[in-house]
Each structure stands twice: as structure tokens, then as C-alpha cells.
Design an enzyme around this catalytic site. Structure first.
Site, PDB file in Angstrom:
ATOM      1  N   ASN A   1      42.089  45.644  45.477  1.00 19.23           N
ATOM      2  CA  ASN A   1      41.242  44.833  44.597  1.00 19.23           C
ATOM      3  C   ASN A   1      41.558  43.350  44.846  1.00 19.23           C
ATOM      4  OD1 ASN A   1      40.606  43.221  42.254  1.00 19.23           O
ATOM      5  ND2 ASN A   1      40.151  45.121  41.175  1.00 19.23           N
TER       6      ASN A   1
ATOM      7  N   HIS B   1      41.820  38.766  42.126  1.00 18.39           N
ATOM      8  CA  HIS B   1      42.702  37.641  41.793  1.00 18.39           C
ATOM      9  C   HIS B   1      42.708  36.532  42.837  1.00 18.39           C
ATOM     10  CE1 HIS B   1      43.775  39.266  38.070  1.00 18.39           C
ATOM     11  NE2 HIS B   1      44.314  40.361  38.568  1.00 18.39           N
TER      12      HIS B   1
ATOM     13  N   HIS C   1      35.499  43.511  40.944  1.00 22.89           N
ATOM     14  CA  HIS C   1      34.877  43.693  39.627  1.00 22.89           C
ATOM     15  C   HIS C   1      33.948  42.510  39.389  1.00 22.89           C
ATOM     16  CE1 HIS C   1      35.624  44.510  35.037  1.00 22.89           C
ATOM     17  NE2 HIS C   1      34.343  44.453  35.338  1.00 22.89           N
TER      18      HIS C   1
ATOM     19  N   ARG D   1      32.209  40.845  36.921  1.00 22.61           N
ATOM     20  CA  ARG D   1      32.153  40.829  35.462  1.00 22.61           C
ATOM     21  C   ARG D   1      30.910  40.071  34.993  1.00 22.61           C
ATOM     22  NH1 ARG D   1      37.628  42.055  33.225  1.00 22.61           N
ATOM     23  NH2 ARG D   1      36.648  41.652  31.231  1.00 22.61           N
TER      24      ARG D   1
ATOM     25  N   ARG E   1      34.050  35.650  35.778  1.00 22.04           N
ATOM     26  CA  ARG E   1      35.257  34.832  35.714  1.00 22.04           C
ATOM     27  C   ARG E   1      36.015  34.787  37.050  1.00 22.04           C
ATOM     28  NH1 ARG E   1      39.153  38.465  31.873  1.00 22.04           N
ATOM     29  NH2 ARG E   1      37.395  38.239  30.449  1.00 22.04           N
TER      30      ARG E   1
ATOM     31  N   GLU F   1      33.417  47.578  40.808  1.00 18.51           N
ATOM     32  CA  GLU F   1      33.693  47.870  39.394  1.00 18.51           C
ATOM     33  C   GLU F   1      32.679  47.117  38.555  1.00 18.51           C
ATOM     34  OE1 GLU F   1      37.609  46.917  38.114  1.00 18.51           O
ATOM     35  OE2 GLU F   1      38.544  48.020  39.739  1.00 18.51           O
TER      36      GLU F   1
ATOM     37  N   THR G   1      40.932  44.763  32.363  1.00 26.01           N
ATOM     38  CA  THR G   1      40.399  45.981  31.759  1.00 26.01           C
ATOM     39  C   THR G   1      41.516  46.661  30.955  1.00 26.01           C
ATOM     40  OG1 THR G   1      39.104  46.166  33.772  1.00 26.01           O
ATOM     41  CG2 THR G   1      39.069  48.051  32.294  1.00 26.01           C
TER      42      THR G   1
ATOM     43  N   GLU H   1      38.095  57.718  37.918  1.00 25.75           N
ATOM     44  CA  GLU H   1      39.296  56.937  38.227  1.00 25.75           C
ATOM     45  C   GLU H   1      40.189  57.039  37.001  1.00 25.75           C
ATOM     46  OE1 GLU H   1      38.990  52.898  39.816  1.00 25.75           O
ATOM     47  OE2 GLU H   1      40.959  52.440  38.946  1.00 25.75           O
TER      48      GLU H   1
ATOM     49  N   HIS I   1      45.377  50.832  37.872  1.00 27.25           N
ATOM     50  CA  HIS I   1      45.722  49.874  36.833  1.00 27.25           C
ATOM     51  C   HIS I   1      47.232  49.809  36.641  1.00 27.25           C
ATOM     52  CE1 HIS I   1      45.219  47.046  33.622  1.00 27.25           C
ATOM     53  NE2 HIS I   1      44.002  46.905  34.083  1.00 27.25           N
TER      54      HIS I   1
HETATM   55  N1  PXP Z   1      41.148  49.979  38.531  1.00 28.85           N
HETATM   56  C1  PXP Z   1      40.383  49.388  37.591  1.00 28.85           C
HETATM   57  C2  PXP Z   1      39.238  50.167  37.020  1.00 28.85           C
HETATM   58  C3  PXP Z   1      40.631  48.076  37.162  1.00 28.85           C
HETATM   59  O1  PXP Z   1      39.842  47.505  36.226  1.00 28.85           O
HETATM   60  C4  PXP Z   1      41.693  47.356  37.752  1.00 28.85           C
HETATM   61  C5  PXP Z   1      41.956  45.943  37.333  1.00 28.85           C
HETATM   62  O2  PXP Z   1      40.949  45.118  37.772  1.00 28.85           O
HETATM   63  C6  PXP Z   1      42.462  48.009  38.744  1.00 28.85           C
HETATM   64  C7  PXP Z   1      42.185  49.321  39.096  1.00 28.85           C
HETATM   65  C8  PXP Z   1      43.586  47.322  39.429  1.00 28.85           C
HETATM   66  O3  PXP Z   1      44.608  47.030  38.516  1.00 28.85           O
HETATM   67  P1  PXP Z   1      45.821  46.110  38.943  1.00 28.85           P
HETATM   68  O4  PXP Z   1      45.277  44.764  39.228  1.00 28.85           O
HETATM   69  O5  PXP Z   1      46.721  46.168  37.750  1.00 28.85           O
HETATM   70  O6  PXP Z   1      46.415  46.751  40.180  1.00 28.85           O
END
Ligand code: PXP
Length: 238
Positions: A6, A9, A42, A44, A48, A69, A100, A150, A190
């Protein structure tokens, strides 16, 4: 087990200055060169971090797969139908949250989610529902034709003592097995990181993990290549 990265960030950092660097699309392309199995973003409603330009360029340029996402709202469903990611992962979204905060409640929103899945399927997009490791939620996801779930691993990631960690792993193990029996693909994510992945990889029924924050944070200190390759090695230690 596979690993999708992901890159939200990287966009957060870019947006902190309202400029163009660091670019999440460039980062995603580097991550693919280092061996990740897919890219997750994601989009959003408040934009953001990731924006539409990012998603469209990723769609065009990445060669692995794109997991978008998204909240189950009209505007984003239409963008998804237009962009056609390989996978759309439905997540709950609250404007005040930092990230999330938990899974979607499929049982309470069954009609709306069924309709959302149908709309995405019409555009040949596979759909995953981000849910708690709960048998009833999994049954509901299967009933409305989700392709994947998921599993939300936040409670596992936040568990502090051995008993709690064991209990959360057990819940996830049972949930993953149940989902597999119903023919669902099983992803998880997550809060997964370089420490808690070690025990997590023992769960055989999970196809893929989606990880962002831990890998991006480590890349700041040790570099992108090392951060990604270390996680790939951990994830494939099965
Ligand atoms: N899966 C989902 C559905 C999420 O919303 C997120 C956070 O954006 C992640 C995985 C990844 O989480 P993390 O950034 O804590 O690894």
C-alpha cells in the site's frame, strides 16, 4: 503467501507540501521491480493522500495488479468502474479517522453491499470485503457473491500479551479456513509489520497480505529496496 504494498503514505508525504514529490506512482513502480505482488491504494472521498491522477497512472503503468480500496459510495464506485482495477476492496470510511478503523459490517449493510458488488461485477472487477475475522460476516460476504474477503488484522497487531496474541491468531486462522471452504479468496491486512508477520505467516489459508505503513516507515531508514525485500522474505517464509 503473497504481498501487496500500500503506497498511500507516499502520497501523504507528497501532499504535506502540496507539490509533486515523493511520487507514489514512481514508488509503486520501484516496488514492482523489487518483487511485490501488487499495489494497493485507497482513494478516499476526502482525497487526503491518493488522488485520481495517481490511480489512473497506476492503472496504466503497473504490471502486477491494482487493488483499489474504496468506500461503497456512488462517486468512487463510478471511478472504479471507469478505471477497472483487478480488485476493489470495500472498506468503511469515516472522515475523522486517522486510518481505517475496522471491518465493514456486511450483515447490517447487506442490500447496499450486494448492489455495490453487482455494479462492480458488471464492469468485470473482482470485489473484496474488508471484514473482521467473524464467521457470520464471512457467511454474509459469501451470500452476496464477494470474490475475496480481507481479514482485518488490527486487533492482532494491537494485542499486547501472549494470550491475546494467541487468541487473535486463532480467530484469524478459523476465519480464513472457513472463508476458503466457502470458495472465497482470503487476503489480510492492517497493522502488520516486521515483528508480527513472523507468526502470521503460519496461517496457511491466507493468500495475500496488504501492508503499507510498516514498510514505508522502514524504507525511510534503510532504503526502499531493503525494506521491500526484507518484507518479501518474511512473507514467503512458509
Ligand atoms: N488493508 C486495509 C483495508 C487498509 O485500510 C489498510 C490501511 O490503509 C491496510 C490494509 C494497510 O495497513 P497498514 O498501513 O497498517 O499496513
Amino acid at each position: 503467501m503473497k504481498f501487496s504494498l500500500n503506497v498511500d503514505h507516499i502520497a501523504t508525504l507528497r501532499n504535506a507540501r502540496g507539490e509533486v514529490q515523493p511520487d507514489p506512482v514512481t514508488f509503486a513502480l520501484m516496488a514492482e521491480q523489487y518483487g511485490v505482488d501488487g499495489i494497493v491504494v485507497h482513494l478516499r472521498e476526502d482525497r487526503r493522500h491518493i488522488n485520481e491522477r495517481d490511480v489512473r497512472l497506476l492503472r496504466e503503468l503497473i504490471t502486477t495488479k491494482l487493488d483499489l480500496e474504496m468506500a461503497a459510495v456512488d462517486e468512487i464506485i463510478e471511478i472504479a468502474r471507469d478505471i477497472q482495477p483487478e480488485l476493489a476492496t470495500i472498506v468503511p470510511e469515516r472522515r475523522q479517522e486517522l486510518t481505517t478503523e475496522g471491518g465493514v459490517n456486511v450483515i447490517d449493510n447487506i442490500h447496499h453491499l450486494k448492489d455495490t458488488i453487482e455494479r462492480l461485477h458488471e464492469s468485470e472487477i473482482s470485489v473484496s470485503l474488508f471484514i473482521e475475522p467473524d464467521i457470520n460476516q464471512i457467511d454474509a460476504a459469501s451470500e452476496i457473491n464477494a470474490d475475496f474477503i480481507e481479514i482485518h488484522t488490527g486487533n492482532y497487531a494491537n494485542a499486547v500479551n501472549e494470550d491475546e496474541i494467541f487468541d487473535e491468531l486463532e480467530r484469524i486462522r478459523i476465519a480464513a479456513k472457513h472463508a476458503k471452504k466457502l470458495g472465497l479468496g482470503v487476503n489480510a491486512g492492517h497493522g502488520l509489520n516486521y515483528n508480527n508477520m513472523k507468526e502470521f505467516t503460519a496461517i496457511k489459508d491466507i493468500d495475500e497480505v496488504s501492508i503499507g505503513h510498516a514498510v514505508i516507515a522502514r524504507a525511510v531508514f534503510v532504503g526502499v529496496e531493503r525494506a521491500i525485500k526484507e518484507m518479501i522474505q518474511l512473507v514467503s517464509l512458509v
